[in-house]
Design a protein around this motif. Sequence first.
Motif, PDB file in Angstrom:
ATOM      1  N   LEU A   1      -0.263  -7.234   5.293  1.00  0.00           N
ATOM      2  CA  LEU A   1       0.908  -7.041   6.144  1.00  0.00           C
ATOM      3  C   LEU A   1       0.653  -5.933   7.178  1.00  0.00           C
ATOM      4  O   LEU A   1       1.023  -6.052   8.340  1.00  0.00           O
ATOM      5  CB  LEU A   1       2.135  -6.700   5.278  1.00  0.00           C
ATOM      6  CG  LEU A   1       2.664  -7.869   4.416  1.00  0.00           C
ATOM      7  CD1 LEU A   1       3.732  -7.375   3.455  1.00  0.00           C
ATOM      8  CD2 LEU A   1       3.239  -8.976   5.288  1.00  0.00           C
ATOM      9  N   GLU A   2       0.005  -4.873   6.715  1.00  0.00           N
ATOM     10  CA  GLU A   2      -0.299  -3.764   7.644  1.00  0.00           C
ATOM     11  C   GLU A   2      -1.218  -4.269   8.774  1.00  0.00           C
ATOM     12  O   GLU A   2      -1.160  -3.822   9.910  1.00  0.00           O
ATOM     13  CB  GLU A   2      -1.016  -2.628   6.910  1.00  0.00           C
ATOM     14  CG  GLU A   2      -0.146  -1.869   5.904  1.00  0.00           C
ATOM     15  CD  GLU A   2       0.763  -0.863   6.576  1.00  0.00           C
ATOM     16  OE1 GLU A   2       0.499  -0.516   7.751  1.00  0.00           O
ATOM     17  OE2 GLU A   2       1.759  -0.442   5.949  1.00  0.00           O
ATOM     18  N   LYS A   3      -2.103  -5.193   8.406  1.00  0.00           N
ATOM     19  CA  LYS A   3      -3.136  -5.639   9.369  1.00  0.00           C
ATOM     20  C   LYS A   3      -2.550  -6.530  10.447  1.00  0.00           C
ATOM     21  O   LYS A   3      -3.210  -6.840  11.437  1.00  0.00           O
ATOM     22  CB  LYS A   3      -4.229  -6.385   8.586  1.00  0.00           C
ATOM     23  CG  LYS A   3      -5.553  -6.457   9.315  1.00  0.00           C
ATOM     24  CD  LYS A   3      -6.136  -5.068   9.490  1.00  0.00           C
ATOM     25  CE  LYS A   3      -7.390  -5.053  10.322  1.00  0.00           C
ATOM     26  NZ  LYS A   3      -7.862  -3.704  10.616  1.00  0.00           N
ATOM     27  N   PHE A   4      -1.299  -6.962  10.251  1.00  0.00           N
ATOM     28  CA  PHE A   4      -0.687  -7.819  11.272  1.00  0.00           C
ATOM     29  C   PHE A   4      -0.545  -7.098  12.619  1.00  0.00           C
ATOM     30  O   PHE A   4      -0.082  -7.665  13.590  1.00  0.00           O
ATOM     31  CB  PHE A   4       0.688  -8.335  10.797  1.00  0.00           C
ATOM     32  CG  PHE A   4       0.609  -9.599   9.987  1.00  0.00           C
ATOM     33  CD1 PHE A   4      -0.064 -10.710  10.488  1.00  0.00           C
ATOM     34  CD2 PHE A   4       1.202  -9.695   8.739  1.00  0.00           C
ATOM     35  CE1 PHE A   4      -0.138 -11.884   9.755  1.00  0.00           C
ATOM     36  CE2 PHE A   4       1.130 -10.861   8.009  1.00  0.00           C
ATOM     37  CZ  PHE A   4       0.449 -11.966   8.513  1.00  0.00           C
TER      38      PHE A   4
ATOM     39  N   LEU B   1       9.169  -5.066   1.542  1.00  0.00           N
ATOM     40  CA  LEU B   1      10.255  -4.230   2.057  1.00  0.00           C
ATOM     41  C   LEU B   1       9.707  -2.922   2.625  1.00  0.00           C
ATOM     42  O   LEU B   1      10.237  -2.380   3.586  1.00  0.00           O
ATOM     43  CB  LEU B   1      11.260  -3.942   0.933  1.00  0.00           C
ATOM     44  CG  LEU B   1      12.076  -5.174   0.506  1.00  0.00           C
ATOM     45  CD1 LEU B   1      12.807  -4.909  -0.790  1.00  0.00           C
ATOM     46  CD2 LEU B   1      13.075  -5.573   1.590  1.00  0.00           C
ATOM     47  N   ALA B   2       8.622  -2.454   2.016  1.00  0.00           N
ATOM     48  CA  ALA B   2       8.046  -1.179   2.504  1.00  0.00           C
ATOM     49  C   ALA B   2       7.562  -1.342   3.938  1.00  0.00           C
ATOM     50  O   ALA B   2       7.655  -0.422   4.759  1.00  0.00           O
ATOM     51  CB  ALA B   2       6.909  -0.779   1.589  1.00  0.00           C
ATOM     52  N   VAL B   3       7.033  -2.515   4.285  1.00  0.00           N
ATOM     53  CA  VAL B   3       6.465  -2.730   5.616  1.00  0.00           C
ATOM     54  C   VAL B   3       7.549  -3.009   6.647  1.00  0.00           C
ATOM     55  O   VAL B   3       7.352  -2.843   7.848  1.00  0.00           O
ATOM     56  CB  VAL B   3       5.482  -3.928   5.552  1.00  0.00           C
ATOM     57  CG1 VAL B   3       4.845  -4.180   6.912  1.00  0.00           C
ATOM     58  CG2 VAL B   3       4.399  -3.651   4.537  1.00  0.00           C
TER      59      VAL B   3
ATOM     60  N   ASN C   1       8.241  -0.572   9.391  1.00  0.00           N
ATOM     61  CA  ASN C   1       7.106  -0.120  10.195  1.00  0.00           C
ATOM     62  C   ASN C   1       7.495  -0.056  11.680  1.00  0.00           C
ATOM     63  O   ASN C   1       8.322  -0.831  12.133  1.00  0.00           O
ATOM     64  CB  ASN C   1       5.957  -1.112   9.987  1.00  0.00           C
ATOM     65  CG  ASN C   1       4.638  -0.511  10.400  1.00  0.00           C
ATOM     66  OD1 ASN C   1       4.448  -0.149  11.564  1.00  0.00           O
ATOM     67  ND2 ASN C   1       3.739  -0.394   9.440  1.00  0.00           N
ATOM     68  N   LYS C   2       6.877   0.845  12.374  1.00  0.00           N
ATOM     69  CA  LYS C   2       7.259   0.992  13.791  1.00  0.00           C
ATOM     70  C   LYS C   2       6.690  -0.148  14.637  1.00  0.00           C
ATOM     71  O   LYS C   2       7.210  -0.475  15.696  1.00  0.00           O
ATOM     72  CB  LYS C   2       6.749   2.341  14.319  1.00  0.00           C
ATOM     73  CG  LYS C   2       7.456   3.526  13.673  1.00  0.00           C
ATOM     74  CD  LYS C   2       7.154   4.832  14.426  1.00  0.00           C
ATOM     75  CE  LYS C   2       7.913   5.993  13.828  1.00  0.00           C
ATOM     76  NZ  LYS C   2       7.490   6.307  12.443  1.00  0.00           N
TER      77      LYS C   2
ATOM     78  N   GLN D   1       5.766 -10.413  12.133  1.00  0.00           N
ATOM     79  CA  GLN D   1       4.998 -11.261  11.219  1.00  0.00           C
ATOM     80  C   GLN D   1       5.556 -11.184   9.784  1.00  0.00           C
ATOM     81  O   GLN D   1       5.550 -12.168   9.058  1.00  0.00           O
ATOM     82  CB  GLN D   1       3.513 -10.857  11.236  1.00  0.00           C
ATOM     83  CG  GLN D   1       2.792 -11.209  12.520  1.00  0.00           C
ATOM     84  CD  GLN D   1       2.797 -12.714  12.795  1.00  0.00           C
ATOM     85  OE1 GLN D   1       2.995 -13.531  11.886  1.00  0.00           O
ATOM     86  NE2 GLN D   1       2.641 -13.084  14.056  1.00  0.00           N
ATOM     87  N   THR D   2       6.036  -9.991   9.442  1.00  0.00           N
ATOM     88  CA  THR D   2       6.598  -9.869   8.089  1.00  0.00           C
ATOM     89  C   THR D   2       7.837 -10.742   7.974  1.00  0.00           C
ATOM     90  O   THR D   2       8.021 -11.472   6.996  1.00  0.00           O
ATOM     91  CB  THR D   2       6.950  -8.397   7.784  1.00  0.00           C
ATOM     92  OG1 THR D   2       5.824  -7.597   8.089  1.00  0.00           O
ATOM     93  CG2 THR D   2       7.310  -8.227   6.319  1.00  0.00           C
ATOM     94  N   SER D   3       8.690 -10.698   9.004  1.00  0.00           N
ATOM     95  CA  SER D   3       9.901 -11.533   8.948  1.00  0.00           C
ATOM     96  C   SER D   3       9.526 -13.003   8.879  1.00  0.00           C
ATOM     97  O   SER D   3      10.114 -13.779   8.124  1.00  0.00           O
ATOM     98  CB  SER D   3      10.774 -11.302  10.176  1.00  0.00           C
ATOM     99  OG  SER D   3      11.357 -10.031  10.106  1.00  0.00           O
ATOM    100  N   LEU D   4       8.526 -13.383   9.674  1.00  0.00           N
ATOM    101  CA  LEU D   4       8.127 -14.798   9.640  1.00  0.00           C
ATOM    102  C   LEU D   4       7.586 -15.166   8.268  1.00  0.00           C
ATOM    103  O   LEU D   4       7.837 -16.257   7.745  1.00  0.00           O
ATOM    104  CB  LEU D   4       7.069 -15.061  10.727  1.00  0.00           C
ATOM    105  CG  LEU D   4       7.587 -14.995  12.166  1.00  0.00           C
ATOM    106  CD1 LEU D   4       6.442 -15.079  13.164  1.00  0.00           C
ATOM    107  CD2 LEU D   4       8.597 -16.111  12.427  1.00  0.00           C
TER     108      LEU D   4
END
Length: 2043
Positions: A368-371, A403-405, A408-409, A416-419
């Motif tokens: 997720l971070e790598k998105f 949820l943690a991601v 993110n700013k 991408q997380t929402s998708l």
Amino acid sequence: MGDDSEWMKLPIDQKCEHKLWKARLNGYEEALKLFQKIDDEKSPEWSKYLGLIKKFVTDSNAVAQLKGLEAALAYVENAHVAGKTTGEVASGVVNKVFNQPKARAKELGLDICLMYIEIEKGEAIQEELLKGLDNKNPKIIVACIETLRKALSEFGSKIISLKPIIKVLPKLFESREKAVRDEAKLLAVEIYRWIRDALKPPLQNINSVQLKELEEEWFKVSSAAPKQTRFLRSQQELKAKFEQQQGLGGDADGGGDDEEEAVPQVDAYELLEAVEILSKLPKDFYEKIEAKKWQERKEALEAVELLVKNPKLESGDYADLVKVLKKVVGKDTNVMLVALAAKCLAGLATGLRKKFGQYAGHVVPTILEKFKEKKPQVVQALQEAIDAIFLTTTLQNISEDILAVMDNKNPTIKQQTSLFIARSFRHCTPSTLPKSLLKPFCAALLKHINDSAPEVRDAGFEALGTALKVAGEKAVNPFLADVDKLKLDRIKECAEKVELVYGKKTGAAEKKEGKPIAGKTTALPGPGGDKETKDAATKPGPLKKASAVKAGAPPKKGKPATVAGTGGAGAKGKKGPETKEVFESELSIEVCEEKAAAVLPASCIQQLDSGNWKERLACMEEFQKAVELMERSEMPCQALVRMLAKKPGWKETNFQVMQMKLHVVALIAQKGNFSKTSAQVVLDGLVDKVGDVKCGSNAKEAMTAIAEACQLPWTAEQVVAMAFSQKNPKNQSETLNWLSNAIKEFGFSGLNVKAFISNVKTALAATNPAVRTSAITLLGVMYLYVGPSLRMFFEDEKPALLSQIDAEFEKMQGQTAPAPTRGISRHSVGGGDDGEEEEQEEVGNDVVDLLPRTDISDKITAELVSKIGDKNWKIRKEGLDEVTSIINEAKFIEPNIGELPAALKGRLNDSNKILVQQTLSILQQLATAMGPNIKQYVKNLGIPVITVLGDSKNNVRAAALATVNAWAEQTGMKEWLEGEDLSEELKKENPFLRQELLGWLAEKLPALRSVPSDLLLCVPHLYSCLEDRNGDVRKKAQDALPFFMMHLGFEKMAKATGKLKPTSKDQVLAMLEKAKANMPAKPAPPAKASSRVVGGAAPAKFQPASAFADDLGSNTMESKPDPKKAKAGGLSSKTKGVQGKKVLSKPNLKEDDDKSGPIFIIVPNGKEQRMKEEKALKVLKWNFTTPRDEYIEQLKTQMSTCVAKWLQDEMFHADFQHHNKALAVMIEHLESEKDGVISCLDLILKWLTLRFFDTNTSVLMKTLEYLKLLFNLLSQEEYHLTENEAASFIPYLILKVGEPKDVIRKDVRAILNRMCLIYPASKMFPFIMEGTKSKNSKQRAECLEELGCLVESYGMNVCQPTPGKALKEMATHIGDRDNAVRNAALNTIVTVYNVHGDQVFKLIGNLSEKDMSMLEERIKRSAKRPSAAPVRQAEEKPQRTQNISTNASMMRKGQAEDMSSKLKIMYRTYRIQNRNMGSHSETTHTVPREFQLDLDEIENDNGTVRCEMPALVQHKLDDIFEPVLIPEPKIRAVSPHFDDMHSNTASTINFVISQVASGDINTSIQALTQIDEVLKQEDKAEAMSGHIDQFLIATFMQLRLIYNTHMADEKLDKDEIVRLYSCIIGSMITLFQIESLAREASTGVLKDLMHGLITLMLDSRVEDLEEGEQVIRSVNLLVVKVLEKSDQTNILSALLVLLQDSLLATASSPKFSELVMKCLWRMVRLLPETINSINLDRILLDIHIFMKVFPKEKLKQCKSEFPIRTLKTLLHTLCKLKGPKILDHLTMIDNKNESELEAHLCRVMKHSMDQTGKADKDTEKGASRIEEKASKAKVNDILAEIFKKIGSKENTKEGLAELYEYKKKYSDADIEPFLKNSSQFFQSYVERGLRLIETEREGKGRIATSTGISPQMEGTCVPVSTHTVSSSIGNTNGEEVGPSVYLERLKILRQRCGLDNAKQEDRPPLTSLLSKPTLPTVASSTDMLHSKLSQLRESREQYQHLDLDSNQTHSSGIGTTLASPSSAAANIDDLKKRLERIKSSRK
């Protein structure tokens, strides 16, 4: 041809085995015909051929073989047993038929195979065919393939399993034979039809040309879903449906739905072979992947990419591989490699599926971070990877990371997380997406849709839209409450576009599941996995982020949580109106004054601040009054409290005023809608006064009231904060004390632990000791709810203080948190499931969530991790020590622990065992520290701990087990059971691992309510454990078997045996059957649990609700919605999931703490269920010579559901002293737990039989003591042992009769005597008879003696099966070796002789000379002891009379106490039958002895006087009564004979009546017909006079016999019964039309008769008979006759008694009482005519007794109001008819003052006087006047009813009678309107009818007065016979007796009854006749006879000086005692003269 003739004669089955082929051919032909002819598939014929069928198909002669195949096909199709031949026949077909050249043979072989599949033997056939594919002969291979294809095309892929076929397909394509390859191609096409593209991957590697051809063929396959066209025998309804559709022309739509179900979706993954790739990784992979050059890294990744392309991977340890790939994704600078690594991860996830789940948690955050990468190919690779990974785990498990991601700013990451969330939601169903998950996701997504970046907003909308589509609006809308309309529309628009993975079904699911989801899951903060809601409810694993649920509880229904500053209170998740909190804005003081002035008196407001305290006090009093009178809605709370706070306010100096003020605050809070705003006005003042000596209690009261209004959590927080912000120590300590109490009253839910803990710490540090003490007390109370983890917060306190805290906790241990008593109404109005589940979950959660957790991830440094993995063990140890100290410091930690799991996992297989143990203890610590969040580490840390269970060292295994338990306690079991990990562990052939793991599962499984389906994967390994070499493993596997079965069901388990070898399979199946018998029930769900409230257990371990639900099997969640009771789940998992059992929590409970609560738990229908199981042979029958282990185990299992655990431990302890303890407890609880004892009686008795086999005397004595008390209790409760209970207990009790110790024998005999009160003696008899066959001579002797006692007490009827057989058996013992046995046998037979006379010799049959002489000698000796039997009876058997219960209500059960013992014997049999009117225990089949009364015996007991009688001339006494001839008197011979004919009328009648009660239907019918004849002829009917009671007794005995015996007898033709019924009813109707005879029926007899008739009317079995309706109609008619014609006093009395008994009897149905009351109402209607002939004194006495047993209060508690209305109506009518005179009729009531009756009558009289204005002289008129007023309105209804009756066929007479009474009563009633509309004929018919009735009644009135005996005499003394001869009380055995006998008797009877030479009317009053007046309570007909007989006996004793003819006769007939009172007084003088004459001649 000579041979031919020989074999032609042989039977078919022998021909089939003949060595000549022709013979065999002929045999096969005949067998074929035979098979087609046999209709019954279960016919025994089939079994003959079982062994031959294989020979049919493998015949060596081709011609014969063809016929054989046809016959075999017919056999398989038709025989029930054919399945047994499957294996051998199929292998015969494959090897010997498929290779035949003839096509017909092959065809038949194929048909046989398909037929076997049809009879459910598909697996075996498939196995044989697959074996055939390995045959060398290509013909066979081709035939096998063809058969498989045929089977698949006809039966479909559901029945033919494809996986094994697909496995061999590639090999077939490689065959050299073209025929095989072609056939394989056809098969592949057929398979493709069923599973489509799932077939492609497994066939990827075949020859490319073949593949191309195949694909072309596949392309041609039609796209319609294939259908099953042939069905198994078990699928007949499917078949019918299919045929119907075919008939309709295969309506495509119709088929649509079914098809989806019919064709299972085959997952290609399942069909693939797993590939092992770890070993194939390049050797230098791990170096290369870390290399500096990106090319090398790329090579390494490409190698992996190639390997992970395999669609299915073998499971293994991929942790290192995943770790390096994750590193590449997260840290690598080359984006191409990131994409490549992501692809590898995707491949791994796809290939491993669920097995990848354990790594998902590590990888997801990184991806997720790598998105943040922008490159599309990288993004795409990452998306594919994360989507693949999502499928291997559950949303629940990764929700934290997602949820943690979300915050993110970086907008791309957010987008991408929402998708990803949107895509993930599509895979969810409403059950896997509960509110608890939706809530945090929706909250985060709502931020996204308000984001500045449009792409983030769009993604957010899509995700929310998907959620809306999946979970439904009902679930999502609450979270969207604040969203504006535009955005909401956008979300809905997105929702419509979404296509779900699970198709449209979700819609339906939403509808269906809407309820459970809305209802239950609200309470659950996050069930994991994709199980449906049920699972969800089981394991509410709380949300991991404390922050997310700060408010403490789930949101309220229908609106977003109002978290505000309420610290958890606001969001109470309860339904119902009260939940709404009252919010109020602050009002200005002016507004307040205005509002207050509106509701308070002006003076009050002025005086509030008066300088004079008295005025202030007066003002407060007025204030209080005003508040008390105000309505809730009108009360301006805030205004009022502000007025109170006005100067001087809380600074008030006068304590009285202050007390009042505080009281008023409490009142306002209780009565008004009190808001937090108002509370804030006053709380400060309250806290200030709480420490005040005088006002403190009032302040606390006000605080409690406020807490109730504003909820405790908020109030408490405010109050504590205020108390500690000021300095006053008294206030502080009192506030803490108040809080301690408040928590107990309100419960703990919603309280903010953190806030309190800081305040408590301040308090503990206070200098004032009172404050410290209060703080410690508060901690004690919190401990009750929070559990031991509370101590962790105080571990750093000073040791002295800590020891005080520990002491307080120690005190609390073992106590239960009390149920909340306040605040409940506010919260659980919603009740039901919700209330309880939410409540339960809440505490678990709140407490866990409120603990401050520390994030230790920064402390888990790379350096620490490398230390833990160092080569040097000392450094490794240092690393582990560091971890321990980190966790210890943090106490509670966040779930994020960095690289620690992998490091610790490595240490679990450390070579140094000490480090392994240390790691285990760290993991245990970790579980406690992390709490439920440890869930996410189950797969990668928990499962490796299970591997450690296989360690060879015992202590390591123990540590591992403790760790696993600690984890399971936090996580629940679901995580452990999901996936294949557990089955993989079980697969390892390590005996230690296997036994530990199975033991652990056996402990955990019983407590679960549901399990993941993956548990099935363990079953094959479980089976291999059952056959393990190691004995312990086998034992553990057997123990675990029932618990696996409890969840998976027998069918699935049995099916899983299919893969075993045949020998193993049989063994395993046998074990499964055994386990099925011991399978426990699943634990009941917690909601609405059984009504028995469990005392609860000690306070909960600090664990989430999930642990309660799992580990306790929800035992503790019982009716109180108070989960805090549930305790220490894991520790108590031994409780075996028994429903409703007390869960004994902590092991360290004090001995006595856990023993509260009932010891026997009532399980509804438990006993019936156990009996059914025993009947169905599901459990062992309780029958053994010595108890084997399996019996004891079985009993233990059965008891576990209904006996308290601690008691059960005592009962099954190895040490006898524990048994004594258990017995003592059982004795103690006997009285208090009657119902419990009765509900477990079968188990208690079985356990007691085990004690009979103990050698310890003290246990035996205690057992017998308990039994005596038990049987006393049972007889008081009128309980009857069931057959099952008796059979499993009595035989073992009888063993003990032969004990050498006297004292024990005596006890056992006493118990046997008591048994007869609760189990019919005649059924006891065979058991005792069995005991006489024992080898133990003492036992034989005692049993014989007991048999003698039974016969003596209960007559010959107890002898079973027949008296003859029983006596023959007893007589055999006369020749016994042992002297005592001989004596006992002789005594027993003498006893029988005394009861039964010389007939004994006939019954005994032939005895040897010696035995016979002994017997005769003994009989002679006994004859010299006159009346020995009765005396002995009276002395020896006092217990037998104990069935008279002492209380007044039981008086009716018989005044047996004062009967002479002889009579008791005679009537005992009947008494036993009648002991409990509700349960018809026993009927006799022989002519009942009840009637064998013999007056001669009764009057002449002193059998020593033998008087000679003068031979008198035969007197012709025709002038007394024509038809009867007096027999010639002869001198009586001394010994009685049986052979003379019955020669006088009375004895004939007696004899005929005795036959009425015969067990033989025809005999009974004949007797009834004869009696009917007599009754129908007017001149003869009088002969029945005096025999009426006797006849009625016989009839209702017969009714009872039909009811109990004939109706239940299957063999009997029901027409016979109808005939018998109609004869009985017919003859009774005839009898009750003759009024003079009908009036002779006595009360007791009428009572029993009515009982019998009403029972018959209610017998549903009769209605089911063909003419049942008719029978019931005629019974109705008969009942009416009985009511009208019997003596009115007697029938009224009988009905009252019957009503009383039926209301008392628990077994009696309400319908029964209702009918009795209807009869009483009818009697009430007849009262106006009959009142003068009724003996009111007796009726009032009966009513008095009735009211004594049923005082008004008790009657009012009855379910129906009828009884009390009936009684009132009866009394009212009597008062109305009798007026004040009625009070003179209370003469028979002993003390009137106590009687409710007198008071009631007075009330009624007073009432009627008030109404009439004066006591009307003629009460009759007065009463009718009142009635007239009252019932003017009713007149028309009543008349309409009457005319309706006249018009109906059945009731016309009754209707006329009613009309006549009506006219008589209301002479001015106008019946014209009713007659006007009817025909002329009907009018004249009515008039004629009325005239007839008038003449009839006038005449009768006259007769009645002349003949009726004064009723007062009835029931206490014998009615005098005025016509003695007709009822001649004679011998029925044909002896001729002279008239002198009768005259003597007459004289005695007359004197006895006070009629000596006076006229009947002048007799002295009753009371003077008897020494003391007996209560004429009516017991039953028999008891009444007893009392008469005992009076006769007294009379005989008084007149002993008279020379009586004292010939003692043994009468087998029925001597009657009821003489008739009819006939004119004139005859008396005539008789007197004769009497004188005879007397003088005798002198």
